[in-house]
Design a protein around this motif. Structure first.
Motif, PDB file in Angstrom:
ATOM      1  N   ALA A  84      -2.152   8.194  12.839  1.00 24.70           N
ATOM      2  CA  ALA A  84      -2.816   8.259  11.538  1.00 24.70           C
ATOM      3  C   ALA A  84      -3.787   7.100  11.344  1.00 24.70           C
ATOM      4  N   ALA A  85      -3.409   5.900  11.789  1.00 25.52           N
ATOM      5  CA  ALA A  85      -4.278   4.730  11.627  1.00 25.52           C
ATOM      6  C   ALA A  85      -5.585   4.897  12.403  1.00 25.52           C
ATOM      7  N   ASP A  86      -5.518   5.443  13.617  1.00 23.91           N
ATOM      8  CA  ASP A  86      -6.721   5.686  14.407  1.00 23.91           C
ATOM      9  C   ASP A  86      -7.641   6.674  13.688  1.00 23.91           C
ATOM     10  N   PRO A 141       0.796  -1.227   0.000  1.00 21.09           N
ATOM     11  CA  PRO A 141       0.000   0.000   0.000  1.00 21.09           C
ATOM     12  C   PRO A 141       0.828   1.277   0.000  1.00 21.09           C
ATOM     13  N   VAL A 142       0.192   2.340  -0.438  1.00 22.02           N
ATOM     14  CA  VAL A 142       0.739   3.676  -0.240  1.00 22.02           C
ATOM     15  C   VAL A 142       0.669   3.965   1.259  1.00 22.02           C
ATOM     16  N   PRO A 143       1.752   4.361   1.908  1.00 19.10           N
ATOM     17  CA  PRO A 143       1.698   4.607   3.366  1.00 19.10           C
ATOM     18  C   PRO A 143       0.770   5.773   3.697  1.00 19.10           C
ATOM     19  N   VAL A 144      -0.085   5.590   4.695  1.00 16.12           N
ATOM     20  CA  VAL A 144      -1.066   6.627   5.030  1.00 16.12           C
ATOM     21  C   VAL A 144      -0.473   7.728   5.908  1.00 16.12           C
ATOM     22  N   GLU A 145       0.533   7.369   6.738  1.00 10.58           N
ATOM     23  CA  GLU A 145       1.048   8.329   7.717  1.00 10.58           C
ATOM     24  C   GLU A 145       1.582   9.626   7.100  1.00 10.58           C
ATOM     25  N   TYR A 151      -4.361  -4.651  16.216  1.00 12.55           N
ATOM     26  CA  TYR A 151      -4.630  -4.108  17.549  1.00 12.55           C
ATOM     27  C   TYR A 151      -5.729  -3.054  17.519  1.00 12.55           C
ATOM     28  N   LEU A 152      -5.905  -2.416  16.357  1.00 11.29           N
ATOM     29  CA  LEU A 152      -6.917  -1.363  16.231  1.00 11.29           C
ATOM     30  C   LEU A 152      -8.329  -1.882  16.477  1.00 11.29           C
ATOM     31  N   PHE A 153      -8.520  -3.187  16.287  1.00 13.01           N
ATOM     32  CA  PHE A 153      -9.867  -3.752  16.342  1.00 13.01           C
ATOM     33  C   PHE A 153     -10.114  -4.579  17.599  1.00 13.01           C
ATOM     34  N   GLU A 154      -9.204  -4.492  18.547  1.00 16.13           N
ATOM     35  CA  GLU A 154      -9.398  -5.171  19.821  1.00 16.13           C
ATOM     36  C   GLU A 154     -10.384  -4.384  20.680  1.00 16.13           C
ATOM     37  N   ALA A 155     -11.169  -5.098  21.466  1.00 13.82           N
ATOM     38  CA  ALA A 155     -12.183  -4.450  22.297  1.00 13.82           C
ATOM     39  C   ALA A 155     -11.570  -3.475  23.294  1.00 13.82           C
ATOM     40  N   SER A 156     -10.298  -3.671  23.628  1.00 10.75           N
ATOM     41  CA  SER A 156      -9.626  -2.797  24.595  1.00 10.75           C
ATOM     42  C   SER A 156      -9.109  -1.504  23.967  1.00 10.75           C
ATOM     43  N   HIS A 157      -9.180  -1.401  22.649  1.00 14.78           N
ATOM     44  CA  HIS A 157      -8.678  -0.194  21.992  1.00 14.78           C
ATOM     45  C   HIS A 157      -9.543   1.004  22.374  1.00 14.78           C
TER      46      HIS A 157
END
Length: 202
Positions: free
Chosen positions: A73-75, A43-47, A143-149
């Motif tokens: 950026a990912a969040d 992918p093209v890096p989003v950051e 990790y972005l999709f863990e319930a603890s996020h």
């Protein structure tokens, strides 16, 4: 209240990243034809393309949330992607364009529906934008999709509904949508591990 400048800018960023990733995935012809080399897509890096927030206008709840929680950026991509179908569907319209051109496409997910005119992103959509077919990157972003996020703990995103992780739609809480649009008070729900609590004058 004026619409958040930060929100507008992030929608533009989402639109740019979406087109860049899809065109990178399918080649320069804007997804007119799928190509065999897509399996090795990186992918093209989003950051580097995430807009910098230098100033916040008064009442910019969306921008304040990003700054106060020091979101990466990912969040931000997760939040703006989830908000798009509700606030600015044109920001994700390019997914629909590609779906009409390439029958049976599965690379970028989305809630399947013959009647739905607005593209509804799923976790697979987010992983496509963030990681493409790079398995190491996909693992990094799980990790972005863990319930603890924090996005789930603070009730920005609703809990996952589907047993298959990548098929779960990204749906923001209505209370968060209303708040950033200036319609009602929103109080984030902090986890036990987050060192903050709501203070009142009672």
């Amino acid at each position: 209240m004026d619409i958040s400048t930060t929100l507008q800018t992030d929608f533009q960023w989402l639109h740019y990243i979406t087109k860049a990733q899809i065109n990178n995935y399918y080649g320069p012809n804007e997804a007119d034809e799928a190509v065999e080399s897509t399996f090795s897509f990186s992918p093209v890096p989003v950051e580097p393309f995430a807009p910098n927030i230098t100033t916040l206008q008064e009442g910019d709840i969306y921008g304040e949330y990003i700054v106060n929680n020091k979101l990466e950026a990912a969040d931000r991509l997760l939040i703006i992607l989830s908000l798009a179908p509700y606030l600015l569907p044109s920001a994700v319209e390019y997914f629909r364009v590609v779906e009409r051109r390439i029958e049976g496409i599965t690379a970028f997910g989305g809630v399947p529906s013959l009647e739905k005119k607005v593209f509804t992103p799923t976790i697979q959509t987010a992983l496509f934008l963030l990681a493409g077919n790079d398995l190491a990157l996909r693992q990094k972003y799980l990790y972005l999709f863990e319930a603890s996020h924090k996005l789930y703990q603070q009730k920005i995103l609703q809990p996952m509904e589907n047993a298959v992780l990548v098929d779960s739609p990204l749906i923001p809480y209505t209370s968060f949508i209303l708040k950033i649009m200036g319609h009602q008070t929103y109080q984030p729900q902090y986890s036990r591990d987050f060192p903050a609590q709501l203070l009142t004058c009672e």
